[in-house]
Structures are given as C-alpha cells and as structure tokens.
Design an enzyme around this catalytic site. Structure first.
Site, PDB file in Angstrom:
ATOM      1  N   TYR A  13       0.869  -1.186   0.000  1.00 60.15           N
ATOM      2  CA  TYR A  13       0.000   0.000   0.000  1.00 60.15           C
ATOM      3  C   TYR A  13       0.898   1.225   0.000  1.00 60.15           C
ATOM      4  O   TYR A  13       2.124   1.114  -0.047  1.00 60.15           O
ATOM      5  CB  TYR A  13      -0.905  -0.022   1.248  1.00 60.15           C
ATOM      6  CG  TYR A  13      -2.061   0.960   1.196  1.00 60.15           C
ATOM      7  CD1 TYR A  13      -3.015   0.903   0.163  1.00 60.15           C
ATOM      8  CD2 TYR A  13      -2.214   1.958   2.167  1.00 60.15           C
ATOM      9  CE1 TYR A  13      -4.074   1.793   0.125  1.00 60.15           C
ATOM     10  CE2 TYR A  13      -3.281   2.848   2.131  1.00 60.15           C
ATOM     11  CZ  TYR A  13      -4.201   2.763   1.109  1.00 60.15           C
ATOM     12  OH  TYR A  13      -5.259   3.652   1.069  1.00 60.15           O
ATOM     13  N   TRP A  18     -11.337  11.380  -1.974  1.00 58.55           N
ATOM     14  CA  TRP A  18      -9.979  11.328  -1.391  1.00 58.55           C
ATOM     15  C   TRP A  18      -8.911  11.808  -2.360  1.00 58.55           C
ATOM     16  O   TRP A  18      -7.908  12.388  -1.941  1.00 58.55           O
ATOM     17  CB  TRP A  18      -9.652   9.892  -0.945  1.00 58.55           C
ATOM     18  CG  TRP A  18     -10.579   9.385   0.094  1.00 58.55           C
ATOM     19  CD1 TRP A  18     -11.587   8.475  -0.082  1.00 58.55           C
ATOM     20  CD2 TRP A  18     -10.625   9.759   1.484  1.00 58.55           C
ATOM     21  NE1 TRP A  18     -12.264   8.268   1.117  1.00 58.55           N
ATOM     22  CE2 TRP A  18     -11.687   9.035   2.084  1.00 58.55           C
ATOM     23  CE3 TRP A  18      -9.888  10.630   2.272  1.00 58.55           C
ATOM     24  CZ2 TRP A  18     -12.017   9.159   3.437  1.00 58.55           C
ATOM     25  CZ3 TRP A  18     -10.209  10.759   3.620  1.00 58.55           C
ATOM     26  CH2 TRP A  18     -11.256  10.034   4.188  1.00 58.55           C
ATOM     27  N   ARG A  34      -6.771   2.415   3.219  1.00 60.71           N
ATOM     28  CA  ARG A  34      -7.478   1.152   3.022  1.00 60.71           C
ATOM     29  C   ARG A  34      -6.673  -0.075   3.454  1.00 60.71           C
ATOM     30  O   ARG A  34      -7.162  -1.203   3.348  1.00 60.71           O
ATOM     31  CB  ARG A  34      -7.893   1.006   1.558  1.00 60.71           C
ATOM     32  CG  ARG A  34      -9.019   1.928   1.173  1.00 60.71           C
ATOM     33  CD  ARG A  34      -9.636   1.600  -0.165  1.00 60.71           C
ATOM     34  NE  ARG A  34     -10.927   2.246  -0.292  1.00 60.71           N
ATOM     35  CZ  ARG A  34     -12.077   1.726   0.162  1.00 60.71           C
ATOM     36  NH1 ARG A  34     -12.097   0.558   0.729  1.00 60.71           N
ATOM     37  NH2 ARG A  34     -13.203   2.402   0.021  1.00 60.71           N
TER      38      ARG A  34
HETATM   39  N1  LIG Z   1     -12.396  -0.832  -3.590  1.00 59.58           N
HETATM   40  C1  LIG Z   1     -10.957  -0.838  -3.632  1.00 59.58           C
HETATM   41  C2  LIG Z   1     -10.480   0.578  -3.901  1.00 59.58           C
HETATM   42  C3  LIG Z   1      -8.979   0.591  -4.167  1.00 59.58           C
HETATM   43  C4  LIG Z   1      -8.486   2.004  -4.422  1.00 59.58           C
HETATM   44  O1  LIG Z   1      -9.188   2.866  -4.982  1.00 59.58           O
HETATM   45  N2  LIG Z   1      -7.231   2.225  -4.031  1.00 59.58           N
HETATM   46  C5  LIG Z   1      -6.623   3.514  -4.203  1.00 59.58           C
HETATM   47  C6  LIG Z   1      -5.886   3.900  -2.926  1.00 59.58           C
HETATM   48  S1  LIG Z   1      -6.946   3.970  -1.538  1.00 59.58           S
HETATM   49  C7  LIG Z   1      -5.622   3.452  -5.336  1.00 59.58           C
HETATM   50  O2  LIG Z   1      -5.041   2.414  -5.604  1.00 59.58           O
HETATM   51  N3  LIG Z   1      -5.385   4.597  -5.979  1.00 59.58           N
HETATM   52  C8  LIG Z   1      -4.403   4.732  -7.006  1.00 59.58           C
HETATM   53  C9  LIG Z   1      -4.954   4.542  -8.367  1.00 59.58           C
HETATM   54  O3  LIG Z   1      -6.166   4.323  -8.546  1.00 59.58           O
HETATM   55  O4  LIG Z   1      -4.148   4.616  -9.316  1.00 59.58           O
HETATM   56  C10 LIG Z   1     -10.407  -1.381  -2.301  1.00 59.58           C
HETATM   57  O5  LIG Z   1     -11.099  -1.289  -1.297  1.00 59.58           O
HETATM   58  O6  LIG Z   1      -9.293  -1.930  -2.304  1.00 59.58           O
END
Ligand SMILES: N[C@@H](CCC(=O)N[C@@H](CS)C(=O)NCC(=O)O)C(=O)O
Length: 199
Positions: A8, A104, A14
């Site tokens: 992460y 976010w 998350r």
């Molecule tokens: N529903 C997914 C959402 C995952 C998600 O949106 N992760 C974000 C960080 S909280 C992410 O990877 N963001 C970077 C991107 O989308 O490139 C979960 O709960 O794992």
C-alpha cells in the site's frame, strides 16, 4: 505459516484494517510501502491497478475488504456463525459506503474541502445515528466478542475524527466502542508503534 506481503502507500487508508488484523492475530507480515512518486510505474504491474494488495505465498488478493475478510476469518474475528458473519459484513459495507463518499483523490483543495465539509456535516449524522442504534447497549457491534466490524469502526472513525474532532460527541456508546477496541493489548501496541500519518 505463509509469507504475507501487504502492499500500500505510506498511509493508514485502506490497508489499516488489515494491519489491525495482523496485529490482532500476531501473524508476521511484510508491510510494504510504495512512494507516491513511484506509483505510475508500479501501477501497470499490479493486477486491477489499485492498492492495497496482499500476497499470500505469491498469490495476490486485491480489494481491501476481501483481504481483510480473509484475514478476519483466519484470526477468528469474522463472526461466529454465518448469520453473525453476514451482520459483520453488512456493518463493514455500510461504513465503507460512507467512507467511499469522500473524494480522497481530489486535487483542487477548494472542491475537496467543500465536499468533505458537506459529507461530515450533512451525511455523517445519519450514519452515526444508525450505527449507534445498531450497537445499542452491547459491548461489540455483532455477537458477544470483538469482530472486524468493530476494528473497521475504529479505523474509519479515527480518520473521521481527525477531520472533525467533535463528530461523534453525541454518541458516547460509539466512542466507548473505540476505547474498547483500542484497549485490546495487540491493537494498543500497534497504535503506539505505527507510523504517524495524516490518513
Ligand atoms: N475498492 C478498492 C479501492 C482501491 C483504491 O481505490 N485504491 C486507491 C488507494 S486507496 C488506489 O489504488 N489509488 C491509485 C490509483 O487508482 O491509481 C479497495 O477497497 O481496495
């Protein structure tokens, strides 16, 4: 024991629910943090392109709640019966629906602040009222002992309270539930030891 690698960003976000579950179970894991600047080149290598992921002896699980549910089952805090498990999942999904309302990733600070204020002021009260009613005078949200629904409330409300410290002032039972979770020795030790991040 399998080799666990949780990947992460350097945030609670998350991944924190899974870090709570690792702390509670006492299982060793690799808490792999990715720098935001490195993410564009790493993203294409990650199945489904989002974090967190958990690797279990090289098998990749994506979706934070699927990861946490797996760890909760392994740790014995997923609910004692199929009915309890359904209730735990329902509470986790309810809290997650709410947390997902926040933009976010919004870069425009004015837009972001307006949206956050609106959600915290106008939408949070309904969630808190419903959670408080569901908890009632019980010690834990579901069943007779702690489950990952209690952990998820603690993790999520920590972020909510950092945004609006008086958010739950009318809900002493929900605040007391946070205290009960944070008093579990393994969770208390993790909170003490974890990196201090904004989110
Ligand atoms: N529903 C997914 C959402 C995952 C998600 O949106 N992760 C974000 C960080 S909280 C992410 O990877 N963001 C970077 C991107 O989308 O490139 C979960 O709960 O794992």
């Amino acid at each position: 024991m399998p080799h666990y690698k949780l990947t992460y960003f350097n945030l609670r976000g998350r991944a924190e629910i899974s870090r709570y579950l690792f702390a509670y179970s006492g299982k060793q894991y690799e808490d792999h943090k990715i720098e935001a600047a490195d993410w564009p080149k790493i993203k294409p290598t990650i199945p489904f392109g989002k974090l967190p992921i958990l690797e279990v002896d090289g098998v990749i699980i994506h979706q934070s709640l699927a990861i946490a549910r797996y760890l909760a089952r392994e740790a014995g805090v997923a609910g004692r019966t199929p009915l309890e498990q359904a209730l735990v999942d329902a509470i986790v999904d309810t809290i997650d629906d709410f947390m997902t309302l926040f933009p976010w990733a919004e870069k425009n600070q004015d837009v972001r602040k307006k949206a956050f204020d609106d959600i915290l002021t106008n939408k949070a009260p309904e969630l808190l009222k419903d959670l408080d009613t569901f908890l009632g005078n019980k010690n834990w949200l579901v069943g007779e002992s702690v489950t990952w629904a209690d952990f998820y409330w603690d993790v999520s409300s920590t972020t909510l309270l950092s945004l609006k410290p008086d958010l739950a002032e009318n809900y002493p039972r929900l605040l007391a539930l946070r205290d009960r979770v944070q008093a579990l020795p393994a969770i208390a030790a993790w909170i003490q030891k974890r990196p201090k991040t904004v989110m």
